[in-house]
Design a protein around this motif. Sequence first.
Motif, PDB file in Angstrom:
ATOM      1  N   LEU A   7     137.365 -13.680  68.456  1.00 54.95           N
ATOM      2  CA  LEU A   7     138.710 -12.897  67.672  1.00 54.95           C
ATOM      3  C   LEU A   7     138.583 -11.304  68.695  1.00 54.95           C
ATOM      4  O   LEU A   7     137.754 -10.699  68.246  1.00 54.95           O
ATOM      5  CB  LEU A   7     138.474 -12.595  66.399  1.00 54.95           C
ATOM      6  CG  LEU A   7     139.623 -11.990  65.594  1.00 54.95           C
ATOM      7  CD1 LEU A   7     140.893 -12.817  65.948  1.00 54.95           C
ATOM      8  CD2 LEU A   7     139.509 -11.948  64.236  1.00 54.95           C
ATOM      9  N   THR A   8     139.428 -11.413  69.529  1.00 57.00           N
ATOM     10  CA  THR A   8     139.246 -10.311  70.431  1.00 57.00           C
ATOM     11  C   THR A   8     140.684  -9.314  70.127  1.00 57.00           C
ATOM     12  O   THR A   8     141.736  -9.812  69.895  1.00 57.00           O
ATOM     13  CB  THR A   8     139.118 -10.462  71.820  1.00 57.00           C
ATOM     14  OG1 THR A   8     140.187 -11.217  72.217  1.00 57.00           O
ATOM     15  CG2 THR A   8     137.739 -10.985  72.238  1.00 57.00           C
ATOM     16  N   ALA A   9     140.393  -8.031  70.135  1.00 56.42           N
ATOM     17  CA  ALA A   9     141.592  -7.012  70.061  1.00 56.42           C
ATOM     18  C   ALA A   9     142.501  -7.444  68.736  1.00 56.42           C
ATOM     19  O   ALA A   9     143.664  -7.446  68.863  1.00 56.42           O
ATOM     20  CB  ALA A   9     142.263  -6.854  71.374  1.00 56.42           C
ATOM     21  N   ALA A  10     141.920  -7.583  67.601  1.00 59.51           N
ATOM     22  CA  ALA A  10     142.718  -7.910  66.634  1.00 59.51           C
ATOM     23  C   ALA A  10     142.977  -6.764  65.695  1.00 59.51           C
ATOM     24  O   ALA A  10     142.067  -5.636  65.701  1.00 59.51           O
ATOM     25  CB  ALA A  10     142.192  -8.904  65.620  1.00 59.51           C
ATOM     26  N   ILE A  11     144.092  -6.368  64.923  1.00 61.40           N
ATOM     27  CA  ILE A  11     144.184  -5.221  64.144  1.00 61.40           C
ATOM     28  C   ILE A  11     144.548  -5.538  62.755  1.00 61.40           C
ATOM     29  O   ILE A  11     145.240  -6.696  62.397  1.00 61.40           O
ATOM     30  CB  ILE A  11     145.124  -4.407  64.845  1.00 61.40           C
ATOM     31  CG1 ILE A  11     146.595  -5.352  64.703  1.00 61.40           C
ATOM     32  CG2 ILE A  11     144.986  -3.691  65.965  1.00 61.40           C
ATOM     33  CD1 ILE A  11     147.717  -4.303  65.183  1.00 61.40           C
TER      34      ILE A  11
ATOM     35  N   THR B 120     136.779  -6.422  67.239  1.00 66.04           N
ATOM     36  CA  THR B 120     136.714  -7.604  68.238  1.00 66.04           C
ATOM     37  C   THR B 120     135.520  -8.218  67.526  1.00 66.04           C
ATOM     38  O   THR B 120     134.364  -7.497  67.405  1.00 66.04           O
ATOM     39  CB  THR B 120     136.387  -7.182  69.585  1.00 66.04           C
ATOM     40  OG1 THR B 120     137.655  -6.796  70.162  1.00 66.04           O
ATOM     41  CG2 THR B 120     136.065  -8.167  70.348  1.00 66.04           C
ATOM     42  N   LEU B 121     135.440  -9.468  67.347  1.00 68.33           N
ATOM     43  CA  LEU B 121     134.220 -10.450  66.866  1.00 68.33           C
ATOM     44  C   LEU B 121     133.997 -10.990  67.783  1.00 68.33           C
ATOM     45  O   LEU B 121     134.780 -12.287  68.046  1.00 68.33           O
ATOM     46  CB  LEU B 121     134.650 -11.165  65.413  1.00 68.33           C
ATOM     47  CG  LEU B 121     134.905 -10.039  64.172  1.00 68.33           C
ATOM     48  CD1 LEU B 121     135.520 -10.808  63.051  1.00 68.33           C
ATOM     49  CD2 LEU B 121     133.900  -8.893  64.036  1.00 68.33           C
ATOM     50  N   VAL B 122     132.705 -11.064  68.571  1.00 69.95           N
ATOM     51  CA  VAL B 122     132.321 -12.149  69.455  1.00 69.95           C
ATOM     52  C   VAL B 122     130.809 -12.245  69.560  1.00 69.95           C
ATOM     53  O   VAL B 122     130.065 -11.266  69.202  1.00 69.95           O
ATOM     54  CB  VAL B 122     133.046 -11.241  70.945  1.00 69.95           C
ATOM     55  CG1 VAL B 122     132.325 -10.012  71.026  1.00 69.95           C
ATOM     56  CG2 VAL B 122     132.516 -12.436  72.252  1.00 69.95           C
ATOM     57  N   ASN B 123     130.332 -13.153  69.822  1.00 68.20           N
ATOM     58  CA  ASN B 123     128.804 -13.425  69.804  1.00 68.20           C
ATOM     59  C   ASN B 123     128.452 -12.659  71.195  1.00 68.20           C
ATOM     60  O   ASN B 123     129.094 -12.617  72.306  1.00 68.20           O
ATOM     61  CB  ASN B 123     128.565 -14.975  70.006  1.00 68.20           C
ATOM     62  CG  ASN B 123     128.741 -15.655  68.716  1.00 68.20           C
ATOM     63  OD1 ASN B 123     129.109 -15.166  67.765  1.00 68.20           O
ATOM     64  ND2 ASN B 123     128.767 -17.095  68.686  1.00 68.20           N
ATOM     65  N   PRO B 124     127.220 -12.217  71.165  1.00 67.01           N
ATOM     66  CA  PRO B 124     126.742 -11.170  72.335  1.00 67.01           C
ATOM     67  C   PRO B 124     126.100 -12.359  73.394  1.00 67.01           C
ATOM     68  O   PRO B 124     125.742 -13.008  72.926  1.00 67.01           O
ATOM     69  CB  PRO B 124     125.798 -10.411  71.698  1.00 67.01           C
ATOM     70  CG  PRO B 124     125.233 -11.144  70.366  1.00 67.01           C
ATOM     71  CD  PRO B 124     126.576 -11.537  69.685  1.00 67.01           C
ATOM     72  N   THR B 125     126.393 -11.694  74.462  1.00 73.10           N
ATOM     73  CA  THR B 125     125.822 -12.580  75.533  1.00 73.10           C
ATOM     74  C   THR B 125     124.899 -11.589  76.287  1.00 73.10           C
ATOM     75  O   THR B 125     124.182 -12.101  77.196  1.00 73.10           O
ATOM     76  CB  THR B 125     127.080 -12.926  76.605  1.00 73.10           C
ATOM     77  OG1 THR B 125     128.028 -11.851  77.103  1.00 73.10           O
ATOM     78  CG2 THR B 125     128.137 -13.923  75.871  1.00 73.10           C
ATOM     79  N   SER B 126     124.827 -10.375  75.984  1.00 73.73           N
ATOM     80  CA  SER B 126     123.994  -9.511  76.727  1.00 73.73           C
ATOM     81  C   SER B 126     123.750  -8.345  75.550  1.00 73.73           C
ATOM     82  O   SER B 126     124.748  -8.063  75.001  1.00 73.73           O
ATOM     83  CB  SER B 126     124.271  -8.961  78.061  1.00 73.73           C
ATOM     84  OG  SER B 126     125.655  -8.462  77.935  1.00 73.73           O
TER      85      SER B 126
END
Length: 159
Positions: free
Chosen positions: A58-62, A83-89
Amino acid sequence: MFSLNAFVLTALAFTVFGVNAESHTVHFTNNCGFGTPTLIQGGRVLSTGGDFTSNGPLTAAIAYLQTGSCGFNGEGCTLIETTLVNPTSPGSGSSTDISLIPPHSFSVTSGFGYFNGCDKSGADCTNANCPTAFHQSNDNQVQVACQANNVNLAITFCD
């Protein structure tokens, strides 16, 4: 040659053991007694108070509490950006903040906290001078990061 039995067993294994698909839920609590919690991404309303679950990042949500005086993108109100995202690094996971950068301004006490990972990490804003909000675009220290997979976000108004 790949047999039908091998295909069925492989499909069954994925069903039983599951595939770790990315998912994030945003939950609202409105203690104000008025207004409508609103979640928007890319000009599209995703929620007006109910839980929203993304199947993927979920990116760039307000989010904000629509009190009747907020613009569509939260103008004139306290804004929560996420922004809710699983980390890749390292350092590439989720990030959430509160913004009072004009045209946004303090409207109601607003706060957020992560759950299902990074529990007890979050921020609250109880007045127009709150130190946990962006007041200028370079107030990067107020961003709250989370490096957990499938983390969720609870947003509370008037608590």
